[in-house]
Design an enzyme around this catalytic site. Structure first.
Site, PDB file in Angstrom:
ATOM      1  N   GLU A  38      44.265  19.225 122.017  1.00  0.00           N
ATOM      2  CA  GLU A  38      43.238  18.078 122.092  1.00  0.00           C
ATOM      3  C   GLU A  38      44.125  16.842 122.801  1.00  0.00           C
ATOM      4  OE1 GLU A  38      40.114  17.672 121.528  1.00  0.00           O
ATOM      5  OE2 GLU A  38      39.856  19.825 120.945  1.00  0.00           O
ATOM      6  N   HIS A  40      46.271  16.998 125.017  1.00  0.00           N
ATOM      7  CA  HIS A  40      46.220  16.812 126.552  1.00  0.00           C
ATOM      8  C   HIS A  40      44.692  16.301 127.135  1.00  0.00           C
ATOM      9  CE1 HIS A  40      49.273  20.386 126.136  1.00  0.00           C
ATOM     10  NE2 HIS A  40      49.795  19.618 127.036  1.00  0.00           N
ATOM     11  N   GLN A  70      63.422  21.946 133.286  1.00  0.00           N
ATOM     12  CA  GLN A  70      63.725  20.990 132.183  1.00  0.00           C
ATOM     13  C   GLN A  70      64.122  21.860 131.083  1.00  0.00           C
ATOM     14  OE1 GLN A  70      59.303  19.573 132.720  1.00  0.00           O
ATOM     15  NE2 GLN A  70      59.206  19.684 130.290  1.00  0.00           N
ATOM     16  N   ASP A 160      55.803  12.393 123.533  1.00  0.00           N
ATOM     17  CA  ASP A 160      57.052  12.551 124.131  1.00  0.00           C
ATOM     18  C   ASP A 160      57.586  10.956 124.494  1.00  0.00           C
ATOM     19  OD1 ASP A 160      57.424  15.679 124.624  1.00  0.00           O
ATOM     20  OD2 ASP A 160      55.396  15.251 124.942  1.00  0.00           O
ATOM     21  N   SER A 195      51.021  19.886 119.595  1.00  0.00           N
ATOM     22  CA  SER A 195      51.784  20.239 120.500  1.00  0.00           C
ATOM     23  C   SER A 195      51.673  21.767 120.992  1.00  0.00           C
ATOM     24  CB  SER A 195      53.187  20.294 119.810  1.00  0.00           C
ATOM     25  OG  SER A 195      54.262  20.798 120.543  1.00  0.00           O
TER      26      SER A 195
HETATM   27  O1  PAF Z   1      55.009  16.757 128.947  1.00  0.00           O
HETATM   28  C1  PAF Z   1      55.008  17.823 129.630  1.00  0.00           C
HETATM   29  O2  PAF Z   1      54.238  18.679 129.485  1.00  0.00           O
HETATM   30  C2  PAF Z   1      55.958  17.945 130.670  1.00  0.00           C
HETATM   31  O3  PAF Z   1      57.102  17.531 130.518  1.00  0.00           O
HETATM   32  C3  PAF Z   1      55.478  17.549 132.018  1.00  0.00           C
HETATM   33  C4  PAF Z   1      55.485  16.056 132.110  1.00  0.00           C
HETATM   34  C5  PAF Z   1      54.172  18.181 132.512  1.00  0.00           C
HETATM   35  C6  PAF Z   1      56.546  17.661 133.251  1.00  0.00           C
HETATM   36  O4  PAF Z   1      56.902  19.192 133.343  1.00  0.00           O
END
Ligand code: PAF
Length: 289
Positions: A38, A40, A70, A160, A195
């Protein structure tokens, strides 16, 4: 409900975005790593709204790419949850027009790739110290996604918080011409911040995970009642979370934009937490009143 168009090839995506932008179309972008929840979807609804702001239909875009750059050694890259089919259906329901989902990391990081974006100060401390190289990977992939997508506006979740500040700084410092917007954290009914990593939690861990948002809520109340000492506020949060059996990674009070440590918890100070439940690392944060 119609499914969004799916593009796999970044070069084809870029051609499409440049042509749209040249034709005067407003573009709103939601970069994600998929396994959508939700949180996103709230970004996507906002992207739809902002794309159409100019009075004519714009383009609401999403990207789905689990970015290896990352993740550190020993982190959860290999087991990061994925569900492209389910994600596309969700994107369609949230009003996204086109999704970029490269089928291999080499589409984003081809042979010979060697340019990295390092946002020096805001990337320090908090997750930046605990996950060396993480924000370099985030900033680099988002810089690439901006270059590929040519958005007017891009949306990110406040969960984040440090990432959001890193990306705002990057867009400003490099004159990217993209408005970087943060959207409020979406929470489960009991308060747990949504998350993709919540999927890792067992039923028993899921119940204990609520200790994080409860501790943050208690700290907000204490600050509202006049507690201004960062040390006392952080200790109370730490104790409450540890009492639920979680292992603290950090509890810090920081300036909301620079993320430097504060001496007094003035209104707007950000209280940020990372804690482990088993192998799962959860993060959350709130603004203090
Ligand atoms: O927040 C996320 O899902 C990731 O860190 C992002 C911003 C898509 C970069 O890969």
């Amino acid at each position: 409900m119609s499914l969004p168009e799916l593009i796999r090839d970044p070069a084809a995506w870029q051609r499409r975005c440049i042509a749209s932008r040249d034709a005067g179309t407003r573009i709103a972008l939601v970069p994600t790593m998929g396994y959508l929840h939700e949180g996103h979807l709230s970004l996507m609804h906002e992207a739809r709204r902002r794309a159409d702001e100019g009075g004519r239909p714009g383009l609401a875009l999403a990207t789905i790419f689990v970015n290896p750059a990352q993740f550190g050694p020993g982190e959860d890259l290999a087991r990061y949850p994925r569900d492209l089919e389910g994600d596309l259906a969700k994107c369609g329901r949230a009003g996204i027009d086109i999704v970029l989902a490269p089928d291999d990391p080499s589409a984003i990081y081809p042979e010979g790739f060697q340019t990295w974006v390092d946002v020096e100060q805001v990337s320090k401390g908090l997750c930046g110290d605990r996950r060396p190289g993480h924000f370099r990977g985030v900033a680099t992939v988002v810089a690439k996604l901006f270059g590929l997508s040519r958005p007017h506006v891009a949306l990110f979740g406040d969960k984040d918080w440090q990432q959001f500040q890193v990306l705002r700084r990057m867009a400003a410092d490099l004159d990217m011409g993209v408005e970087v917007v943060g959207m409020p954290i979406i929470r489960e009914p009991d308060g747990l911040a949504m998350s993709s990593r919540n999927a890792y939690l067992s039923a028993e861990e899921r119940q204990r995970a609520v200790a994080i948002s409860r501790a943050l809520g208690d700290a907000q109340r204490r600050a509202g009642q006049g507690e201004r000492d960062p040390g006392r506020l952080a200790s109370a949060v730490r104790e409450a979370i540890e009492a639920a059996g979680l292992r603290i990674d950090y509890v810090d009070l920081a300036h909301p934009e620079t993320l430097r440590a504060v001496e007094r918890a003035v209104p707007g100070t950000r209280l940020l937490v990372a804690a482990f439940l088993g192998r799962t690392r959860l993060i959350d944060n709130v603004a203090l009143p």
